[in-house]
Design a protein around this motif. Structure first.
Motif, PDB file in Angstrom:
ATOM      1  N   THR A 237       0.842  -1.172  -0.058  1.00  0.00           N
ATOM      2  CA  THR A 237       0.011  -0.116  -0.233  1.00  0.00           C
ATOM      3  C   THR A 237       0.954   1.268  -0.065  1.00  0.00           C
ATOM      4  O   THR A 237       1.612   1.560   0.895  1.00  0.00           O
ATOM      5  N   SER A 238       0.791   2.055  -1.136  1.00  0.00           N
ATOM      6  CA  SER A 238       1.547   3.167  -1.456  1.00  0.00           C
ATOM      7  C   SER A 238       0.766   4.365  -1.838  1.00  0.00           C
ATOM      8  O   SER A 238      -0.214   4.136  -2.207  1.00  0.00           O
ATOM      9  N   SER A 239       1.282   5.642  -1.340  1.00  0.00           N
ATOM     10  CA  SER A 239       0.607   6.630  -1.855  1.00  0.00           C
ATOM     11  C   SER A 239       1.540   7.615  -2.908  1.00  0.00           C
ATOM     12  O   SER A 239       2.567   8.045  -2.600  1.00  0.00           O
ATOM     13  N   PHE A 254      -3.620   5.282 -16.944  1.00  0.00           N
ATOM     14  CA  PHE A 254      -2.686   4.276 -16.956  1.00  0.00           C
ATOM     15  C   PHE A 254      -3.401   3.048 -16.127  1.00  0.00           C
ATOM     16  O   PHE A 254      -3.498   1.750 -16.270  1.00  0.00           O
ATOM     17  N   MET A 255      -3.600   3.557 -14.742  1.00  0.00           N
ATOM     18  CA  MET A 255      -3.765   2.721 -13.601  1.00  0.00           C
ATOM     19  C   MET A 255      -5.303   2.132 -13.942  1.00  0.00           C
ATOM     20  O   MET A 255      -5.499   0.952 -13.754  1.00  0.00           O
ATOM     21  N   THR A 256      -6.114   2.892 -14.743  1.00  0.00           N
ATOM     22  CA  THR A 256      -7.513   2.490 -14.934  1.00  0.00           C
ATOM     23  C   THR A 256      -7.511   1.417 -15.996  1.00  0.00           C
ATOM     24  O   THR A 256      -8.076   0.336 -15.909  1.00  0.00           O
ATOM     25  N   ARG A 257      -6.299   1.555 -17.088  1.00  0.00           N
ATOM     26  CA  ARG A 257      -6.443   0.603 -17.864  1.00  0.00           C
ATOM     27  C   ARG A 257      -5.935  -0.812 -17.581  1.00  0.00           C
ATOM     28  O   ARG A 257      -6.408  -1.821 -18.080  1.00  0.00           O
ATOM     29  N   ILE A 258      -5.057  -0.764 -16.487  1.00  0.00           N
ATOM     30  CA  ILE A 258      -4.635  -1.917 -15.997  1.00  0.00           C
ATOM     31  C   ILE A 258      -5.473  -2.619 -14.796  1.00  0.00           C
ATOM     32  O   ILE A 258      -5.088  -3.453 -14.211  1.00  0.00           O
ATOM     33  N   HIS A 259      -6.455  -1.786 -14.368  1.00  0.00           N
ATOM     34  CA  HIS A 259      -7.540  -2.211 -13.301  1.00  0.00           C
ATOM     35  C   HIS A 259      -6.854  -2.159 -12.138  1.00  0.00           C
ATOM     36  O   HIS A 259      -6.843  -3.214 -11.379  1.00  0.00           O
ATOM     37  N   LEU A 260      -5.807  -1.297 -11.569  1.00  0.00           N
ATOM     38  CA  LEU A 260      -5.078  -1.425 -10.396  1.00  0.00           C
ATOM     39  C   LEU A 260      -5.369  -0.240  -9.661  1.00  0.00           C
ATOM     40  O   LEU A 260      -4.374   0.662  -9.356  1.00  0.00           O
ATOM     41  N   LEU A 261      -6.636   0.345  -9.083  1.00  0.00           N
ATOM     42  CA  LEU A 261      -6.768   1.429  -8.382  1.00  0.00           C
ATOM     43  C   LEU A 261      -7.239   1.206  -7.068  1.00  0.00           C
ATOM     44  O   LEU A 261      -7.672   2.118  -6.065  1.00  0.00           O
ATOM     45  N   ARG A 262      -7.591  -0.206  -6.672  1.00  0.00           N
ATOM     46  CA  ARG A 262      -8.183  -0.398  -5.373  1.00  0.00           C
ATOM     47  C   ARG A 262      -7.184  -1.079  -4.431  1.00  0.00           C
ATOM     48  O   ARG A 262      -6.400  -1.995  -4.902  1.00  0.00           O
ATOM     49  N   ASN A 263      -7.140  -0.748  -3.180  1.00  0.00           N
ATOM     50  CA  ASN A 263      -6.081  -1.418  -2.326  1.00  0.00           C
ATOM     51  C   ASN A 263      -6.765  -2.562  -1.812  1.00  0.00           C
ATOM     52  O   ASN A 263      -7.948  -3.171  -2.208  1.00  0.00           O
ATOM     53  N   LEU A 268      -5.708  -1.058   3.227  1.00  0.00           N
ATOM     54  CA  LEU A 268      -6.644   0.138   3.438  1.00  0.00           C
ATOM     55  C   LEU A 268      -6.600   0.625   4.882  1.00  0.00           C
ATOM     56  O   LEU A 268      -6.414   1.739   5.290  1.00  0.00           O
ATOM     57  N   VAL A 269      -7.155  -0.250   5.877  1.00  0.00           N
ATOM     58  CA  VAL A 269      -7.148   0.052   7.275  1.00  0.00           C
ATOM     59  C   VAL A 269      -5.684   0.283   7.972  1.00  0.00           C
ATOM     60  O   VAL A 269      -5.644   1.110   8.653  1.00  0.00           O
TER      61      VAL A 269
END
Length: 381
Positions: A237-239, A254-263, A268-269
């Motif tokens: 988990t990075s920001s 780019f992140m949307t195209r590779i479907h990688l936007l969710r922790n 997350l916690v």
């Protein structure tokens, strides 16, 4: 802490990396300490919910990052500059793919964190090295060499390691201003890896590159994470902080195209708990780390004067100059493994200038530091 059943790469992969399993592992940059209690409790509470579906980040998630940056580093970060990444190294790869083309060139400053080289080369880009200068036991940037290297129009990015791994420098604001001016004047975007920003020794201040001015912020992408600070690397988990909306949108697309936007559910916690409740734990760790550094430095100076410690200003990683032992890189590695029985990071892994050095990880119980000194003293004779 016994990590034999912890699925730890540091401990479980000794045979794979070094050819034997009986070494004291002081290599991989994670800690042999439990994470802060509030982080553990947050993960346990999340686990007890029993449902691990797709995650959604609450507003408090990035707000906790922003509060931390302001309090620890006096950096006013807007939450709409931030975006998730499963790690800093993956983020570097995403940035390279999103913002450059195959054949483009990327600057590094060796000796430096060796995944930088792999990220560049594995994605079909080319490394341009601006080696650090080493004089009187201290590293500095070679701005004259940099001025020449940035003239190449194929150079698009500079990977800045700040604080620097492995040499331990925490760059001054003056150094960063000079670097930033050169890059802006030559249309070079700075990618600042600041994952070690919270690991500082007494009296040292870290300056986030993007905090220096709006102009610098708009010509930079900052990669951060709680992983080094609170021992959370396995939660991935990075920001990533991108103040320039043009670069932000390119990266997000780019992140949307590779479907990688969710922790993942636990990262997350954990991030929010760490940044909200972990400060006291961090301060205690830094005090202990300083004690480990003093133990190592005094032991080396007293009993193994052939090795010189490059005193770090930041990170829990210490760069040791072993050149007076008289080994080439291959034989130095063999000496540390088979005679000292220590698993350290070989200096040559970090590129030009790393030959004859070893990197040791001090984020461990003091007993490990003392045992490492005992083994080294016996091996050197």
């Amino acid at each position: 802490m016994d990590r034999s059943k912890n699925y730890s790469s540091k401990w479980d992969e000794l045979g794979k990396m070094y050819g034997r399993d009986d070494l004291l592992p002081l290599w991989v940059a994670d800690m042999d300490f439990m994470s802060p209690k509030p982080v553990i409790e947050a993960i346990e509470a999340r686990a007890k919910q029993g449902i691990y579906g797709y995650t959604s980040k609450p507003e408090s998630y990035f707000e906790s990052v922003a509060r931390w940056m302001k309090k620890r580093h006096d950096w006013d970060v807007k939450t709409d500059w931030m975006i998730f990444s499963p790690g800093v190294v993956p983020a570097l790869s995403f940035i390279v793919n999103a913002l450059t083309h195959p054949g483009d060139k990327i600057l590094v400053q060796s000796p430096v964190y060796y995944p930088f080289f792999k990220v560049i080369e594995n994605n079909g880009r080319r490394v341009v090295n601006n080696p650090l200068l080493f004089n009187d036991g201290r590293y500095t940037m070679d701005f004259d060499d940099l001025e020449e290297k940035v003239k190449d129009p194929q150079v698009k990015l500079l990977f800045l390691c700040s604080p620097h791994n492995p040499v331990g420098r925490v760059w001054t604001e003056e150094e960063l201003k000079k670097l930033g001016r050169i890059c802006i004047d030559n249309n070079i975007l700075i990618i600042s890896d600041e994952i070690h920003q919270d690991i500082l020794y007494p009296g040292v201040k870290h300056t986030p590159f993007a905090s220096i001015s709006e102009e610098f912020a708009l010509n930079s992408i900052t990669c951060t994470a709680p992983s080094k600070t609170f021992n959370l690397a396995g939660l991935q988990t990075s920001s990533i902080v991108i103040p320039n909306k043009i670069y932000y949108d390119v990266y997000k697309n780019f992140m949307t195209r590779i479907h990688l936007l969710r922790n993942n559910a636990f990262g997350l916690v954990a991030l929010e708990a760490a940044y909200t409740y972990g400060e006291e734990w961090l301060d205690q760790f830094l005090e202990y780390l300083d004690g480990n550094l003093k133990t190592l430095s005094e032991g080396i100076e007293k009993d193994i004067p052939q090795i010189k410690i490059i005193k770090p200003e930041g990170t829990y990683l210490v760069w040791m100059n072993c050149r007076e032992l008289g080994f080439d890189s291959k034989h130095l590695s063999d000496f540390m493994i088979n005679k000292a029985r220590l698993a350290l990071d070989d200096g040559y892994w970090f590129g030009t200038g790393g030959e004859g050095f070893q990197r040791i990880n001090l984020a461990c119980p003091r007993a490990y530091v003392n045992e490492a000194l005992t083994r080294l003293k016996k091996a050197v004779g």
